[in-house]
Design an enzyme around this catalytic site. Structure first.
Site, PDB file in Angstrom:
ATOM      1  CB  CYS A 266      -0.925  -0.004   1.212  1.00  0.00           C
ATOM      2  SG  CYS A 266      -2.006   1.444   1.296  1.00  0.00           S
TER       3      CYS A 266
ATOM      4  CB  CYS B  42      -0.595   2.369   3.996  1.00  0.00           C
ATOM      5  SG  CYS B  42      -2.228   1.818   3.484  1.00  0.00           S
ATOM      6  CG  ASP B  43       3.182   1.200   4.523  1.00  0.00           C
ATOM      7  OD1 ASP B  43       2.728   1.685   5.574  1.00  0.00           O
ATOM      8  OD2 ASP B  43       2.987   0.022   4.184  1.00  0.00           O
TER       9      ASP B  43
END
Length: 324
Positions: free
Chosen positions: A133, A136-137
């Protein structure tokens, strides 16, 4: 006889449980016997979930959601659903332990699973440089060298997004051409931070405590070489966990559960769906939580309408539900 059973223990499932429990529906939540908490259990720092300005570890976030659901009276069973009977006014949920539970409504929130490469180092370094992701990261890879595996629209989107943070983004693809749409290809080709590694597949992810690179195998001549990296993003697709409802609920062309517009209503009355299992596009913890809210409210409204003649529920069943 339950008023509502929730299947799934990710952000959608636990948020649905919070709302259902606060509405005094006394929900039963069926969590997995081994994968409680969903994909966030494999995520380290979560910085984009509202309400946590300093960030929070994925497992800690899920623990807090569970505690909140239990605080309002949600009952949790750690077991796996093996069979569903969804037709008729009474829905039946069979578990691996042999137990069967009945309810007037079901909220199906089983999420989706990222497709994995299945190579050495992938599981061990998950959350330590290996991610599925970018949203997300990506923030954690500022001024780093990273790579994206894949050749579709998702891979191009991830690679382009990651150039906001990284100094260098490799795109590793096992062929010499992409399957991504023309506009997504052009966008990636035009980005000076992106370099394509053609005819290559990841054979192993390298690193001890953190990802340090990948071992690549040339798909043409079979030769191998190592590529130094600080992180690897895998973008080869994901699969909604719909195996329990095949031929029971209508699905979309993407394989997700069909719902009516912005609601959570599925093709079967009394069955609602939420989270990644209905979302082929966004797949974020926050959007899943919002979807769980919708499902709980839809289930609450459905139950409130049981006394209406337009809902075909036998009087004895309706009375049992309403007095549960």
């Amino acid at each position: 006889m339950r008023q509502v059973i929730i299947i799934g223990s990710g952000p959608a499932g636990f948020t649905a449980a919070i709302y259902a429990a606060r509405a005094n529906l006394q929900p039963l939540l069926i969590a997995s016997s081994v994968e409680v908490g969903g994909e966030l259990m494999n995520t380290t720092e979560v910085e984009n979930f509202p309400g946590f300005p300093e960030g929070i570890q994925g497992p800690e976030l899920m623990a807090k959601l569970q505690q909140q659901a239990e605080r309002f009276g949600t009952e949790i069973v750690y077991d796996d659903v093996v069979e569903l009977e969804l037709n008729g006014p009474v829905k039946k949920v069979a578990l691996g332990s042999g137990a069967t539970h009945e309810a007037a409504t079901i909220i199906y929130a089983t999420g989706s699973a990222y497709r994995k490469l299945g190579v050495a180092g992938e599981e061990r370094l998950s959350g330590h440089g290996v991610s599925w992701c970018a949203t997300c990261d990506g923030f954690f890879f500022r001024e780093r060298t990273i790579a994206v595996v894949g050749g579709g629209d998702s891979a191009m989107e991830e690679a382009t997004f990651l150039t906001r943070f990284a100094d260098k983004v490799y795109v590793i693809h096992r062929k010499d051409s992409l399957r991504a749409s023309k506009i997504m290809q052009e966008r990636a080709f035009a980005n000076e931070k992106i370099e394509f590694v053609w005819n290559s597949e990841v054979e192993e992810i390298l690193g001890e405590e953190a990802t340090s690179g990948v071992r690549l195998r040339d798909t043409v001549d079979g030769s191998t070489r190592d590529l130094a990296l600080d992180g690897l993003f895998i973008a080869i697709g994901n699969d909604p966990r719909t195996h329990l409802v095949h031929e029971k609920l209508d699905l979309t062309a993407e394989g997700t559960i069909w719902v009516d517009g912005r609601s959570s209503r599925t093709s079967v009355p009394g069955v609602f769906a939420a989270g990644d299992v209905i979302d082929p596009t966004y797949r974020q913890a926050a959007t899943a939580a919002g979807s769980g809210t919708v499902a709980a409210l839809d289930a609450e409204h459905f139950l409130a309408d049981l006394e209406d003649a337009s809902v075909e529920v036998p009087a004895a069943v309706a009375a049992e539900i309403l007095t549960a």
